[in-house]
Each structure stands twice: as structure tokens, then as C-alpha cells.
Scaffold this active site. Structure first.
Site, PDB file in Angstrom:
ATOM      1  N   ASP A 120      13.649  24.615  35.269  1.00 55.01           N
ATOM      2  CA  ASP A 120      12.955  24.024  36.420  1.00 55.01           C
ATOM      3  C   ASP A 120      11.492  23.785  36.045  1.00 55.01           C
ATOM      4  OD1 ASP A 120      12.086  23.145  38.843  1.00 55.01           O
ATOM      5  OD2 ASP A 120      12.243  25.055  39.890  1.00 55.01           O
ATOM      6  N   GLU A 139      18.094  30.290  37.105  1.00 56.72           N
ATOM      7  CA  GLU A 139      17.064  29.247  37.029  1.00 56.72           C
ATOM      8  C   GLU A 139      15.761  29.833  36.496  1.00 56.72           C
ATOM      9  OE1 GLU A 139      16.811  27.081  40.696  1.00 56.72           O
ATOM     10  OE2 GLU A 139      14.837  26.241  40.244  1.00 56.72           O
ATOM     11  N   GLU A 148      19.610  21.162  46.437  1.00 54.59           N
ATOM     12  CA  GLU A 148      19.000  22.135  47.366  1.00 54.59           C
ATOM     13  C   GLU A 148      18.024  21.392  48.285  1.00 54.59           C
ATOM     14  OE1 GLU A 148      17.042  24.994  44.789  1.00 54.59           O
ATOM     15  OE2 GLU A 148      15.420  23.586  44.396  1.00 54.59           O
ATOM     16  N   LYS A 177      13.517  17.101  39.969  1.00 57.41           N
ATOM     17  CA  LYS A 177      12.631  17.064  41.139  1.00 57.41           C
ATOM     18  C   LYS A 177      11.764  15.825  41.021  1.00 57.41           C
ATOM     19  CE  LYS A 177      12.402  22.053  41.949  1.00 57.41           C
ATOM     20  NZ  LYS A 177      11.573  23.266  41.990  1.00 57.41           N
ATOM     21  N   LYS A 203      20.922  30.260  46.846  1.00 53.85           N
ATOM     22  CA  LYS A 203      20.020  30.557  45.725  1.00 53.85           C
ATOM     23  C   LYS A 203      19.131  31.703  46.177  1.00 53.85           C
ATOM     24  CE  LYS A 203      16.120  27.900  43.935  1.00 53.85           C
ATOM     25  NZ  LYS A 203      15.737  26.650  43.278  1.00 53.85           N
ATOM     26  N   ASP A 248      16.887  32.258  41.193  1.00 53.14           N
ATOM     27  CA  ASP A 248      15.720  31.562  40.630  1.00 53.14           C
ATOM     28  C   ASP A 248      14.645  32.611  40.404  1.00 53.14           C
ATOM     29  OD1 ASP A 248      13.707  29.886  39.866  1.00 53.14           O
ATOM     30  OD2 ASP A 248      13.692  28.670  41.695  1.00 53.14           O
ATOM     31  N   HIS A 256       9.107  32.752  53.831  1.00 59.95           N
ATOM     32  CA  HIS A 256       9.965  32.381  52.705  1.00 59.95           C
ATOM     33  C   HIS A 256       9.330  32.993  51.462  1.00 59.95           C
ATOM     34  CE1 HIS A 256      13.230  29.916  51.195  1.00 59.95           C
ATOM     35  NE2 HIS A 256      12.438  29.360  50.293  1.00 59.95           N
ATOM     36  N   LYS A 259      15.809  33.999  45.561  1.00 61.67           N
ATOM     37  CA  LYS A 259      14.527  33.959  44.865  1.00 61.67           C
ATOM     38  C   LYS A 259      14.185  35.391  44.450  1.00 61.67           C
ATOM     39  CE  LYS A 259      12.392  30.546  44.808  1.00 61.67           C
ATOM     40  NZ  LYS A 259      12.446  29.287  44.010  1.00 61.67           N
TER      41      LYS A 259
HETATM   42  C1  MUC Z   1      11.865  26.300  43.047  1.00 63.99           C
HETATM   43  O1  MUC Z   1      11.271  26.912  42.201  1.00 63.99           O
HETATM   44  O2  MUC Z   1      12.981  25.875  42.769  1.00 63.99           O
HETATM   45  C2  MUC Z   1      13.202  25.488  45.772  1.00 63.99           C
HETATM   46  C3  MUC Z   1      13.836  26.123  46.795  1.00 63.99           C
HETATM   47  C4  MUC Z   1      13.051  27.197  47.184  1.00 63.99           C
HETATM   48  O3  MUC Z   1      13.249  28.003  48.059  1.00 63.99           O
HETATM   49  O4  MUC Z   1      11.925  27.216  46.408  1.00 63.99           O
HETATM   50  C5  MUC Z   1      11.981  26.145  45.547  1.00 63.99           C
HETATM   51  C6  MUC Z   1      11.182  26.018  44.356  1.00 63.99           C
HETATM   52 MG    MG Z   2      12.979  26.808  40.774  1.00 64.35          MG
END
Ligand code: MUC
Ligand code: MG
Length: 373
Positions: free
Chosen positions: A249, A224, A327, A273, A167, A198, A22, A169
Site C-alpha cells: 500500500d 497489508e 474497500e 488508490k 480489514k 493492515d 477510527h 487496523k
Molecule cells: C490504509 O492504509 O489502507 C483504508 C481503510 C482504512 O480504514 O484506512 C485506510 C488507509
Molecule cells: Mg493500507
């Protein structure tokens, strides 16, 4: 009537493999490490909690090892002997002498709520004032690091009716490369999915200005934490000019951060969170600040396992509006379970149990197998 007392608090570090690497801007996960908290009470009831972060110290100020050490050395002695049924008094005792440490605090608050729910025969959501929904729609994070692989994974999730919010990354690569990656995925999925990104603070403002424009123009629904939590003024400016809404976040490390972000106008969505705020009750205080300020809500995750995921879920089902959904997919990223009945995901949503406490029972054998000794 005599009150049940907190008799003993023990902590365990558990390492569980992920279904695939991941890839986040700051860290590639091959496993997730959970800190499991067992809070034993004098009436024989045990409360379960979880304090989990991402990539050791890659995400926040607490690592699994520091969480365990701090609970064992500082939290547990303060709490032992207190009334287990008075969660306000127990958490205020911690507030008085312990600074920060919201991840550890969240695990403890979750365990107190689980124990009290079991004691009263109530789901944690009911202890928190009552739920207004039984399930939560759950986004999936595409983070395989490969555009084609991410599209195939998204298609599979749509077919299975598991997720229709994705989402991505980004932030680790050149901005232009990341933008091509995101746009290709959005084009492939079209109107069948909501696509969000994000950046985990990896852009500076000069990069983010153009990138947010491009993302908004290409149908990306949400951006994000595009820049560092330290650059508050930059976040305020981005929030004013980005065509896609900006979500805070990492900027929220406490309930007080949420208040000052709202006052500054630094985001139009808050990622809630439990770990960042200090627990399921604490996260609801952040939600109340957002509601008062007209800021929309999103139910975030630190990629917790089943215990932490349900602790968050019980808080999120009490919220009036969760415009951007959640999420809470952590358990689905892991190949192994340490509870007997894993949380149920169906029709794009997590089903939140109505059984007492968090609604989970530890699988002692699996827990022992995956625990660090
Ligand atoms: C984040 O920064 O949001 C949440 C889902 C994911 O894959 O990483 C996170 C952390
Ligand atoms: Mg995040």
C-alpha cells in the site's frame, strides 16, 4: 468548433464527523477532512473532484491544507485557460512543472473527468474505456480499538448484508496483543467472512517474520504493508516466506513505484488508490503494470467522501480482475453528506452510477455548512 476552456478552479476544505473513532496505527480519526475541487468551464459545466488524505500528515506527504494551497497557488494558474476537454494535455502540463503531489493531482484529474463526462453525457467509467461491472464488493475496516466491539460491529455488518470482508487496523500495540485481537475476531467470524490486516508499516522485519506466519496459520487472508516502505529488501523477503499474501500500500507512491515493486517481486497484491497515483487514469496505469507482472489487484481508499470514492469506483469497474475486491466504504464512515444523492451500497457492494460524469450533485447548503471559512 471552439473548445471549452478551464475558467476557474476553486478549493474548499470540509470537515465531516466519523460515526465512531477510527483507530489506525498512526492516527485516531474523529473526523475526516476532504478537499473539494470545483473546476468551472467556459461552457457552463462544472467538474467535481476530491483530494483527501488521513490524519493530516500522518499518512502521506500532503495535508488537506497543503493540497488546497498548492492547487490554489500552482495548479490553478497552470490550468486556467487550457482546453477543458483535453485531459491528456492538461495533465501533461502539470507533469512538466509539478513534482509529486499525487493527492492534489488526483483531485484535479477527477474534476476534469467529471466535467468531460457531463459534457459528453457519459459516465466517467465509459470515458475510461468502458465498465465491465456495475458494482464493487466493499470491505469494512474494523478499527474501534476494542476486540468485542469489533466483533459486534462485524456481526452487524454481516446481518445487514453490508460487508463480509473485514480489514483490521493493527500495528499500534505490542505484536502479541495485536495477534490475539486478530485471531479472536477470525475465530468469531469463521468462514462467514474474509479477515485481513493492515499494519500501516508499523512492524520491523524481525517482528513481521513471525507475525506473518502466525496470521497465515490462523486463516488471515491478506497482510497489508507489514513493514516500512523504505525497507524494500525486507518486503521482498517477507513476500517470499509469508504464508498469507503480502499487499503493498504505502510502498506505492507513484506509478513508477509500482513498476519497481513488480520488478523486485516485493508483493503479490497491489492496493490501488487514485490519490497515491495521481488520479483515476493514473491508477489504471498501475493496474496495467500489476496485470503484466501477474500481481493481483485490490481497490483501496484514502477514506474519501462520496466524490473521491466514486472517482475511484469509476476506474475500478473498468478492470478485468479485481481479485481482492475493494474497500470503498469512505462515505459510510461519515455521519454527514455534502452531495444530494449519496452513493448506494447494497448486497455487500457499492453500486456505481451510470449517469454522466461521476454521477453526483453537490448539496450547496450542506457544503457551505461544513466548509472551513
Ligand atoms: C490504509 O492504509 O489502507 C483504508 C481503510 C482504512 O480504514 O484506512 C485506510 C488507509
Ligand atoms: Mg493500507
Amino acid at each position: 468548433m471552439s473548445h471549452p476552456l478551464i475558467e476557474r478552479i476553486s478549493t474548499l476544505i470540509v470537515d465531516l464527523p466519523t460515526i465512531r473513532p477510527h483507530k489506525l496505527a498512526m492516527h485516531t480519526m474523529q473526523k475526516q477532512t476532504l478537499v473539494i475541487i470545483r473546476l468551472q468551464c467556459s461552457d457552463g459545466i462544472e467538474g467535481l473532484g476530491e483530494a483527501t488524505t488521513i490524519g493530516g500528515l500522518a499518512y502521506g506527504n500532503e495535508s488537506p491544507e497543503s493540497i488546497k494551497q498548492n492547487i490554489d497557488s500552482y495548479f490553478a494558474p497552470l490550468l486556467t485557460g487550457l482546453d477543458a476537454s483535453n485531459i491528456n494535455a492538461a495533465m501533461q502540463r502539470l507533469d512538466k512543472v509539478i513534482k509529486g503531489n499525487t493527492f492534489a493531482r488526483s483531485g484535479i484529474e477527477s474534476a476534469l473527468l467529471d466535467a468531460q463526462g457531463k459534457r459528453q453525457g457519459l459516465a466517467v467509467s465509459e470515458l475510461l474505456g468502458g465498465r465491465v461491472r456495475d458494482s464493487l464488493e466493499v470491505a469494512w475496516t474494523l478499527a474501534s480499538g476494542d476486540t468485542g466491539g469489533d466483533i459486534a460491529e462485524a456481526e452487524q455488518m454481516l446481518d445487514l448484508r453490508r460487508h463480509r470482508i473485514f480489514k483490521l487496523k493493527i500495528g499500534a500495540n505490542e505484536v502479541a496483543h495485536d495477534l490475539r485481537h486478530v485471531i479472536a475476531i477470525k475465530r468469531a467470524l469463521g468462514e462467514r467472512a474474509s479477515v485481513r490486516v493492515d499494519v500501516n508499516q508499523y512492524w520491523d522485519e524481525s517482528q513481521a517474520i513471525r507475525a506473518c506466519q502466525v496470521l497465515g496459520d490462523n486463516g488471515i487472508d491478506l497482510i497489508e504493508q507489514p513493514i516500512s516502505r523504505i525497507n524494500r529488501a525486507g518486503l521482498v523477503r517477507l513476500n517470499q516466506r509469508s504464508p498469507a499474501p503480502i499487499m503493498a500500500d504505502e510502498s506505492i507512491e507513484s506509478v513508477e513505484d509500482a513498476f519497481s515493486l513488480a520488478a523486485d517481486g516485493a508483493a503479490s497484491i497491489f492496493a490501488l488508490k487514485i490519490a497515491k497515483n495521481g488520479g483515476p487514469r493514473a491508477v489504471l496505469r498501475t493496474a496495467q503494470i500489476a496485470e503484466a507482472a501477474g500481481i493481483a489487484l485490490y481497490g483501496g481508499t484514502m477514506l474519501e467522501g462520496s466524490i473521491g470514492t466514486l472517482a475511484a469506483a469509476h476506474a475500478f469497474v473498468t478492470l478485468n480482475q479485481l481479485t481482492w475486491h475493494t474497500e470503498l466504504f469512505g462515505p459510510l464512515l461519515l455521519t454527514e453528506e455534502i452531495v444530494v444523492d449519496a452513493p448506494v451500497y447494497r448486497d455487500f457492494a457499492l453500486q456505481v452510477p451510470r449517469t454522466p460524469g461521476l454521477g453526483l450533485t453537490l448539496d450547496e447548503e450542506r457544503l457551505a455548512f461544513f466548509s472551513r471559512t
